[in-house]
Design an enzyme around this catalytic site. Structure first.
Site, mmCIF file in Angstrom:
data_model
loop_
_atom_site.group_PDB
_atom_site.id
_atom_site.type_symbol
_atom_site.label_atom_id
_atom_site.label_comp_id
_atom_site.label_asym_id
_atom_site.label_seq_id
_atom_site.Cartn_x
_atom_site.Cartn_y
_atom_site.Cartn_z
ATOM 1 N N ARG A 263 4.485 -4.863 16.065
ATOM 2 C CA ARG A 263 4.036 -4.104 17.544
ATOM 3 C C ARG A 263 3.822 -6.069 18.716
ATOM 4 N NH1 ARG A 263 6.067 -0.654 16.432
ATOM 5 N NH2 ARG A 263 5.346 2.011 16.697
ATOM 6 N N GLU B 247 6.419 -3.234 26.732
ATOM 7 C CA GLU B 247 7.751 -2.217 26.807
ATOM 8 C C GLU B 247 7.956 -1.174 27.360
ATOM 9 O OE1 GLU B 247 7.978 -1.351 22.899
ATOM 10 O OE2 GLU B 247 7.769 -3.518 22.064
ATOM 11 N N HIS C 180 12.802 -3.051 21.584
ATOM 12 C CA HIS C 180 12.484 -2.307 20.205
ATOM 13 C C HIS C 180 12.908 -1.361 19.465
ATOM 14 C CE1 HIS C 180 8.110 -0.362 19.096
ATOM 15 N NE2 HIS C 180 8.869 -0.144 18.009
HETATM 16 P P1 NAP Z 1 2.428 -0.081 5.658
HETATM 17 O O1 NAP Z 1 2.890 0.084 4.830
HETATM 18 O O2 NAP Z 1 0.729 0.141 6.314
HETATM 19 O O3 NAP Z 1 1.746 -1.868 5.670
HETATM 20 C C1 NAP Z 1 1.600 -2.643 6.648
HETATM 21 C C2 NAP Z 1 1.007 -3.884 6.028
HETATM 22 O O4 NAP Z 1 -0.583 -4.321 7.415
HETATM 23 C C3 NAP Z 1 0.331 -4.196 4.898
HETATM 24 O O5 NAP Z 1 0.584 -4.331 3.518
HETATM 25 C C4 NAP Z 1 -1.519 -4.164 4.469
HETATM 26 O O6 NAP Z 1 -2.338 -4.949 4.025
HETATM 27 C C5 NAP Z 1 -1.559 -5.491 6.150
HETATM 28 N N1 NAP Z 1 -2.587 -4.984 7.158
HETATM 29 C C6 NAP Z 1 -3.016 -4.034 8.136
HETATM 30 N N2 NAP Z 1 -3.518 -4.398 8.723
HETATM 31 C C7 NAP Z 1 -4.227 -5.754 8.432
HETATM 32 C C8 NAP Z 1 -4.905 -6.680 9.509
HETATM 33 N N3 NAP Z 1 -5.706 -5.873 9.683
HETATM 34 N N4 NAP Z 1 -4.284 -7.546 9.530
HETATM 35 C C9 NAP Z 1 -3.946 -8.305 8.311
HETATM 36 N N5 NAP Z 1 -3.071 -7.309 7.855
HETATM 37 C C10 NAP Z 1 -2.750 -6.437 8.056
HETATM 38 O O7 NAP Z 1 3.390 -0.444 7.007
HETATM 39 P P2 NAP Z 1 4.792 -0.361 7.627
HETATM 40 O O8 NAP Z 1 5.718 0.829 6.849
HETATM 41 O O9 NAP Z 1 5.556 -1.485 6.313
HETATM 42 O O10 NAP Z 1 4.936 -0.522 9.200
HETATM 43 C C11 NAP Z 1 4.285 -1.633 9.408
HETATM 44 C C12 NAP Z 1 4.055 -1.561 11.098
HETATM 45 O O11 NAP Z 1 5.794 -2.394 11.476
HETATM 46 C C13 NAP Z 1 3.978 -0.139 10.959
HETATM 47 O O12 NAP Z 1 2.753 -0.347 11.877
HETATM 48 C C14 NAP Z 1 4.905 -0.010 12.918
HETATM 49 O O13 NAP Z 1 3.696 -1.058 14.409
HETATM 50 C C15 NAP Z 1 5.592 -1.434 12.893
HETATM 51 N N6 NAP Z 1 7.143 -0.827 13.088
HETATM 52 C C16 NAP Z 1 8.348 -1.233 13.946
HETATM 53 C C17 NAP Z 1 9.483 -0.602 13.502
HETATM 54 C C18 NAP Z 1 10.120 -1.687 14.497
HETATM 55 O O14 NAP Z 1 10.655 -0.355 15.341
HETATM 56 N N7 NAP Z 1 10.200 -2.485 15.391
HETATM 57 C C19 NAP Z 1 9.416 0.354 13.306
HETATM 58 C C20 NAP Z 1 8.624 0.760 12.207
HETATM 59 C C21 NAP Z 1 7.229 0.321 12.437
HETATM 60 P P3 NAP Z 1 -4.098 -5.114 4.148
HETATM 61 O O15 NAP Z 1 -4.623 -3.154 4.156
HETATM 62 O O16 NAP Z 1 -4.063 -4.975 2.891
HETATM 63 O O17 NAP Z 1 -4.735 -5.639 4.999
#
Ligand code: NAP
Length: 312
Positions: A231, A260, A278
């Site tokens: 994000r 955005e 995006h």
């Molecule tokens: P996920 O499986 O929940 O992984 C998120 C990771 O971030 C976890 O390993 C978590 O570990 C870490 N995290 C959470 N809070 C944190 C913090 N405060 N500081 C440091 N690390 C932190 O999520 P995902 O499915 O991989 O998706 C991740 C993100 O990608 C989504 O939330 C979304 O915003 C983004 N995304 C973007 C697109 C796009 O089109 N560009 C598409 C899909 C998703 P810990 O809890 O141990 O910190």
């Protein structure tokens, strides 16, 4: 009789077609006066499908019978999840089905930013190759160190791809994973210092706002490249723009931005950044699968069955 649902924002057109056929849908963005529309729907709406745009506490308060917000997307930073939980409203998202799609784009951005592929494409098209000769050298990808901020579903899928490029992998997040054989670096600035590429793949929202700040970016350094598929809020965007301009960081590959679809004009003028609108999950296969999860969560809710992908 069809159930009624509120749609708070647009989503994939084919998903909307299915929802239109299954439910009486109320599309909030079509209402000339949204407050009035919410007041009118208030007694009847128990479930909502959330697409683009915010779903805040005031909207929840306007819908006292709301019990479910089914979000189209894995990131729920546009929904006030805390407010929803306090009000007994469940929130669902669309995890896993988009992981590989986003990881593909992330790896593409690593290569495109390092090898300056967007600039190179313009170099061919505008006749520079003919008029000026070979373009300047770019940066190597294979064998370089990738630091991943957020080794979750998407982060792990990126790491798997990067391994095939012979890239040593580091990661930073709040907790060390017991199931990943990559080096955990507890301090983000320290990880940036050790990395050639900094991949941002953690969630957005207040907890991660501007986590990638001036200190972290300066630690990444003039040969370092930052890639953001998470994000826009996670990076201090004005600082990143300034450091890119000064050459204090070497380049950027960005799929997401702070406001955005508006992108800072200075970024538009830079040749050492690659910009995407995006589009991380935007293929028909993945958007269909995401839509199916929204459809299935709504169906489960109205059938009084367990939700498939509840957040939290
Ligand atoms: P996920 O499986 O929940 O992984 C998120 C990771 O971030 C976890 O390993 C978590 O570990 C870490 N995290 C959470 N809070 C944190 C913090 N405060 N500081 C440091 N690390 C932190 O999520 P995902 O499915 O991989 O998706 C991740 C993100 O990608 C989504 O939330 C979304 O915003 C983004 N995304 C973007 C697109 C796009 O089109 N560009 C598409 C899909 C998703 P810990 O809890 O141990 O910190």
């Amino acid at each position: 009789m069809k159930h009624e649902i509120l749609m708070s924002g647009k989503m994939y057109a084919k998903t909307m077609e299915v929802l239109d056929a299954t439910y009486t849908t109320h599309k909030l963005w079509e209402a000339p006066d949204q407050k009035k529309k919410l007041a009118e729907l208030a007694p009847r709406i128990r479930a909502a499908a959330a697409g683009s745009g915010k779903f805040d506490a005031a909207m929840m308060d306007a819908l006292p019978n709301l019990k479910l917000i089914a979000n189209f997307g894995v990131g729920v930073d546009s929904i006030d999840v805390k407010a929803a939980t306090q009000r007994g409203i469940a929130v669902t998202n669309t995890p896993d089905v988009l992981t590989d799609e986003v990881a593909d784009l992330a790896m593409g951005l690593v290569i495109a930013a390092a090898r300056r592929m967007a600039f190179a494409d313009r170099y061919v098209r505008d006749g520079s190759w003919v008029n000026k000769g070979s373009m300047p050298f770019t940066r190597r990808v294979h064998g370089k160190t990738l630091g991943i901020l957020g080794l979750g579903r998407i982060g792990l899928a990126i790491a798997k791809r990067a391994e095939a490029f012979g890239m040593p992998i580091l990661y930073n997040q709040r907790r060390k994973r017991s199931d990943a054989n990559y080096r955990y670096v507890a301090d983000l600035t320290e990880m940036a210092k050790l990395s050639d590429f900094l991949m941002v793949s953690c969630p957005g929202g207040p907890e991660t706002a501007r986590l990638v700040n001036e200190k972290v970016l300066r630690a990444l350094g003039p040969d370092g490249i930052v890639v953001n598929i998470a994000r826009g809020s996670v990076i201090d965007e004005p600082v990143m723009v300034r450091l890119l301009k000064e050459g204090a960081i070497g380049g950027a590959g960005l799929d997401v931005f702070a406001d955005e679809p508006r992108v800072p004009a200075e970024l538009l003028a830079m040749d050492h950044v690659v910009l995407q609108p995006h589009q991380g999950s935007a293929t028909p296969e993945t958007r269909t699968a995401m839509g199916q999860l929204v459809i299935d969560n709504l169906a489960a809710f109205f059938a009084n069955k367990p939700l498939l992908t509840k957040v939290g």
